[in-house]
Design a protein around this motif. Structure first.
Motif, PDB file in Angstrom:
ATOM      1  N   HIS A 107       0.884  -1.157   0.000  1.00  0.00           N
ATOM      2  CA  HIS A 107       0.000   0.000   0.000  1.00  0.00           C
ATOM      3  C   HIS A 107       0.931   1.218   0.000  1.00  0.00           C
ATOM      4  O   HIS A 107       1.412   1.648   1.050  1.00  0.00           O
ATOM      5  CB  HIS A 107      -0.915  -0.029   1.222  1.00  0.00           C
ATOM      6  N   ALA A 108       1.199   1.719  -1.213  1.00  0.00           N
ATOM      7  CA  ALA A 108       2.320   2.646  -1.370  1.00  0.00           C
ATOM      8  C   ALA A 108       2.013   3.873  -2.200  1.00  0.00           C
ATOM      9  O   ALA A 108       2.921   4.655  -2.486  1.00  0.00           O
ATOM     10  CB  ALA A 108       3.507   1.897  -1.998  1.00  0.00           C
ATOM     11  N   GLU A 109       0.759   4.090  -2.572  1.00  0.00           N
ATOM     12  CA  GLU A 109       0.453   5.255  -3.386  1.00  0.00           C
ATOM     13  C   GLU A 109       0.406   6.521  -2.527  1.00  0.00           C
ATOM     14  O   GLU A 109      -0.250   6.550  -1.479  1.00  0.00           O
ATOM     15  CB  GLU A 109      -0.889   5.062  -4.098  1.00  0.00           C
ATOM     16  N   GLY A 110       1.121   7.542  -2.960  1.00  0.00           N
ATOM     17  CA  GLY A 110       1.096   8.827  -2.275  1.00  0.00           C
ATOM     18  C   GLY A 110       1.743   8.817  -0.905  1.00  0.00           C
ATOM     19  O   GLY A 110       1.449   9.691  -0.078  1.00  0.00           O
ATOM     20  N   THR A 111       2.633   7.875  -0.656  1.00  0.00           N
ATOM     21  CA  THR A 111       3.253   7.779   0.670  1.00  0.00           C
ATOM     22  C   THR A 111       4.528   8.622   0.751  1.00  0.00           C
ATOM     23  O   THR A 111       5.033   9.138  -0.244  1.00  0.00           O
ATOM     24  CB  THR A 111       3.527   6.314   1.039  1.00  0.00           C
ATOM     25  N   ALA A 112       5.029   8.738   1.962  1.00  0.00           N
ATOM     26  CA  ALA A 112       6.114   9.681   2.238  1.00  0.00           C
ATOM     27  C   ALA A 112       7.410   9.350   1.517  1.00  0.00           C
ATOM     28  O   ALA A 112       8.164  10.244   1.116  1.00  0.00           O
ATOM     29  CB  ALA A 112       6.371   9.730   3.750  1.00  0.00           C
ATOM     30  N   ASP A 113       7.695   8.059   1.329  1.00  0.00           N
ATOM     31  CA  ASP A 113       9.034   7.628   0.928  1.00  0.00           C
ATOM     32  C   ASP A 113       9.463   8.089  -0.454  1.00  0.00           C
ATOM     33  O   ASP A 113      10.665   8.200  -0.719  1.00  0.00           O
ATOM     34  CB  ASP A 113       9.105   6.097   0.982  1.00  0.00           C
ATOM     35  N   TRP A 114       8.510   8.349  -1.350  1.00  0.00           N
ATOM     36  CA  TRP A 114       8.870   8.644  -2.739  1.00  0.00           C
ATOM     37  C   TRP A 114       8.746  10.127  -3.084  1.00  0.00           C
ATOM     38  O   TRP A 114       8.995  10.503  -4.233  1.00  0.00           O
ATOM     39  CB  TRP A 114       7.987   7.854  -3.706  1.00  0.00           C
ATOM     40  N   ALA A 115       8.374  10.962  -2.139  1.00  0.00           N
ATOM     41  CA  ALA A 115       8.007  12.352  -2.443  1.00  0.00           C
ATOM     42  C   ALA A 115       9.180  13.321  -2.306  1.00  0.00           C
ATOM     43  O   ALA A 115       8.975  14.509  -2.051  1.00  0.00           O
ATOM     44  CB  ALA A 115       6.850  12.789  -1.545  1.00  0.00           C
ATOM     45  N   TRP A 116      10.399  12.842  -2.488  1.00  0.00           N
ATOM     46  CA  TRP A 116      11.564  13.713  -2.371  1.00  0.00           C
ATOM     47  C   TRP A 116      11.480  14.881  -3.354  1.00  0.00           C
ATOM     48  O   TRP A 116      11.206  14.710  -4.531  1.00  0.00           O
ATOM     49  CB  TRP A 116      12.837  12.936  -2.670  1.00  0.00           C
ATOM     50  N   SER A 117      11.774  16.065  -2.852  1.00  0.00           N
ATOM     51  CA  SER A 117      11.945  17.226  -3.724  1.00  0.00           C
ATOM     52  C   SER A 117      13.437  17.432  -3.980  1.00  0.00           C
ATOM     53  O   SER A 117      14.297  16.946  -3.229  1.00  0.00           O
ATOM     54  CB  SER A 117      11.365  18.483  -3.076  1.00  0.00           C
ATOM     55  N   ALA A 118      13.738  18.157  -5.035  1.00  0.00           N
ATOM     56  CA  ALA A 118      15.138  18.460  -5.336  1.00  0.00           C
ATOM     57  C   ALA A 118      15.773  19.254  -4.194  1.00  0.00           C
ATOM     58  O   ALA A 118      16.953  19.047  -3.855  1.00  0.00           O
ATOM     59  CB  ALA A 118      15.227  19.237  -6.643  1.00  0.00           C
ATOM     60  N   GLU A 119      14.997  20.120  -3.572  1.00  0.00           N
ATOM     61  CA  GLU A 119      15.528  20.935  -2.476  1.00  0.00           C
ATOM     62  C   GLU A 119      15.853  20.080  -1.254  1.00  0.00           C
ATOM     63  O   GLU A 119      16.878  20.290  -0.595  1.00  0.00           O
ATOM     64  CB  GLU A 119      14.519  22.018  -2.102  1.00  0.00           C
ATOM     65  N   GLU A 120      14.999  19.119  -0.944  1.00  0.00           N
ATOM     66  CA  GLU A 120      15.269  18.228   0.192  1.00  0.00           C
ATOM     67  C   GLU A 120      16.536  17.417  -0.026  1.00  0.00           C
ATOM     68  O   GLU A 120      17.362  17.277   0.883  1.00  0.00           O
ATOM     69  CB  GLU A 120      14.079  17.286   0.406  1.00  0.00           C
ATOM     70  N   LEU A 121      16.695  16.891  -1.227  1.00  0.00           N
ATOM     71  CA  LEU A 121      17.889  16.089  -1.510  1.00  0.00           C
ATOM     72  C   LEU A 121      19.155  16.938  -1.502  1.00  0.00           C
ATOM     73  O   LEU A 121      20.206  16.505  -1.023  1.00  0.00           O
ATOM     74  CB  LEU A 121      17.737  15.386  -2.861  1.00  0.00           C
ATOM     75  N   ALA A 122      19.052  18.167  -2.012  1.00  0.00           N
ATOM     76  CA  ALA A 122      20.226  19.043  -2.037  1.00  0.00           C
ATOM     77  C   ALA A 122      20.695  19.407  -0.632  1.00  0.00           C
ATOM     78  O   ALA A 122      21.877  19.703  -0.423  1.00  0.00           O
ATOM     79  CB  ALA A 122      19.911  20.311  -2.832  1.00  0.00           C
ATOM     80  N   ALA A 123      19.777  19.373   0.335  1.00  0.00           N
ATOM     81  CA  ALA A 123      20.124  19.760   1.710  1.00  0.00           C
ATOM     82  C   ALA A 123      20.707  18.616   2.528  1.00  0.00           C
ATOM     83  O   ALA A 123      21.137  18.829   3.667  1.00  0.00           O
ATOM     84  CB  ALA A 123      18.877  20.306   2.413  1.00  0.00           C
ATOM     85  N   LEU A 124      20.750  17.405   1.985  1.00  0.00           N
ATOM     86  CA  LEU A 124      21.230  16.266   2.765  1.00  0.00           C
ATOM     87  C   LEU A 124      22.723  16.407   3.057  1.00  0.00           C
ATOM     88  O   LEU A 124      23.511  16.764   2.179  1.00  0.00           O
ATOM     89  CB  LEU A 124      20.973  14.955   2.004  1.00  0.00           C
TER      90      LEU A 124
END
Length: 327
Positions: A107-124
Motif C-alpha cells: 500500500h504505497a500510493e502517495g506515501t512519504a518515501d517517494w516524495a523527495w523534492s530536489a531541495e530536500e535532496l540538495a540539503a542532505l
C-alpha cells in the motif's frame, strides 16, 4: 581517527504480518507490525554492528512513522537529517511460505518515501560520509527516484556508492529496473543483489555473465547472494564464492539487507570505504562476504528484520568455528 559515517538513503516500510495468536474474534484480522524497508533494515544492521550510520529518509508523522523512529534510534541510527513528512507511511502486508520466505502486497500510493523534492535532496549532509548506500523502491518510485539517481551521479567518486536494486515486481515492473540499472552502475562502486533479483533483471543470464556486464558498466564490486548456497563476489572480474553458515531458519525477512549492512561494515573496518574502492583486494572481499554471511544467517535465525548486535556474533562464533570473530 574517528570512523566516517555511512549514509543510507531510502524508505521505511511497515511490514504487517497476520497474527493468529492474538485471540481475535470471528470477522477480525489482527496484524503484527514490524518496522522494515530495505534501506532502513540496512541502516539498522550497520549501526548495530558499530558503524556510524546516518539514515536519510522521509518519515511520516503517523503511528508507523513513530515506530520507525523508535526502532532506528534504538539501534543507534542518526536521524538528524530525516525529513518530517506530511504524507502517510508505506505499508506492506507480508505472508510467509513454509520455508520462511516472505511475499508482500504493498500500500504505497502517495506515501512519504517517494516524495523527495530536489531541495530536500540538495540539503542532505553528504560531505563527510565514507559511503552512500541506496536502492530498493526509493530509486524507482517517482518523483523521488530520478532525483536520487541524479544525486548518485553527482557523488563523482567522493563517497563510495553502494546500490541494492531489491526488485519488487508487484509495485514496479522489472523492465523499469532493467532500464534504470545501467545509469546506477555508472555511479555505483558496489552492487549487491539477490539471485531472485538477477532472475528478474537478466532472465536466463548466469551470475558470472551478469557480473561481467555490470563491471563493463562501471561497478567494481558485485555481490550476488544465493540464499542457502552462499554468495558470489566479483571484484573487477576476479571471483570467489563464500558458503552460507548453517542456521535454523525462522524466516528470511531482511536477510539480504543484513548481508549488505555486514558487507559495508566490514569494508569500512578494513579502511576501504571512501572513494572508488582503491586498493581493495579479493582476499578482503572474501573476508567481508564471510562476515556478511554470518550477519545474514543470524538475521534468518530470528523473526522479522532483526539483525544481530556484536554480542550476538560473539556468542555464535564459538559454536560456528571454535573462536570469536570480532566485528
Amino acid at each position: 581517527m574517528p570512523q566516517r559515517p555511512v549514509a543510507v538513503l531510502g524508505e521505511c516500510v511497515a511490514d504487517a504480518f497476520a497474527d493468529s495468536s492474538a485471540g481475535q474474534r470471528p470477522g477480525e484480522l489482527a496484524l503484527r507490525v514490524l518496522p522494515g524497508g530495505g534501506p532502513a533494515n540496512t541502516a539498522v544492521a550497520l549501526a548495530r554492528l558499530g558503524t556510524p550510520t546516518r539514515f536519510l529518509g522521509r518519515i511520516s508523522a503517523d503511528p508507523f512513522g513513530a515506530l520507525f523512529r523508535q526502532h532506528l534510534r534504538g539501534s543507534g541510527v542518526d536521524l538528524g537529517a530525516c525529513v518530517d513528512a506530511a504524507e502517510p507511511s508505506t505499508l506492506a502486508i507480508a505472508t510467509l511460505d513454509p520455508h520462511g520466505q516472505a511475499q508482500y502486497s504493498f500500500h504505497a500510493e502517495g506515501t512519504a518515501d517517494w516524495a523527495w523534492s530536489a531541495e530536500e535532496l540538495a540539503a542532505l549532509p553528504l560531505a563527510d560520509v565514507a559511503c552512500l548506500h541506496t536502492g530498493s523502491l526509493a530509486l524507482v518510485r517517482e518523483p523521488g527516484g530520478r532525483r536520487i539517481e541524479e544525486l548518485l551521479a553527482r557523488a563523482d567518486g567522493r563517497p563510495t556508492v553502494s546500490v541494492d536494486p531489491n526488485v519488487r515486481p508487484l509495485l514496479v515492473a522489472p523492465a523499469v529496473y532493467r532500464a534504470r540499472l545501467p545509469h546506477w552502475c555508472t555511479a555505483a562502486d558496489v552492487l549487491r543483489l539477490s539471485a531472485d533479483d538477477l532472475g528478474l533483471l537478466l532472465p536466463g543470464v548466469s551470475p558470472e555473465e551478469a557480473c561481467d556486464s555490470w563491471h563493463r558498466a562501471g561497478v567494481r564490486l558485485v555481490v550476488i547472494t544465493l540464499g542457502g548456497r552462499g554468495a558470489l563476489a566479483s571484484l573487477d572480474g576476479e571471483r570467489l564464492t563464500v558458503p552460507a553458515p548453517a542456521t535454523a531458519v525462522v524466516d528470511t525477512v531482511g536477510a539480504g539487507d543484513a548481508f549488505t549492512g555486514g558487507l559495508l561494515h566490514r569494508l569500512g573496518r578494513l579502511g576501504r570505504l571512501g572513494g572508488r574502492l582503491d586498493g581493495l583486494t579479493l582476499d578482503e572481499v572474501g573476508d567481508a562476504c564471510r562476515f556478511a554471511a554470518r550477519v545474514a544467517a543470524l538475521t534468518c535465525s530470528v523473526a522479522g528484520p532483526n539483525p544481530p548486535w556484536p554480542a550476538d556474533l560473539r556468542a555464535a562464533a564459538p559454536r560456528e568455528s571454535g573462536r570469536p570473530d570480532p566485528a
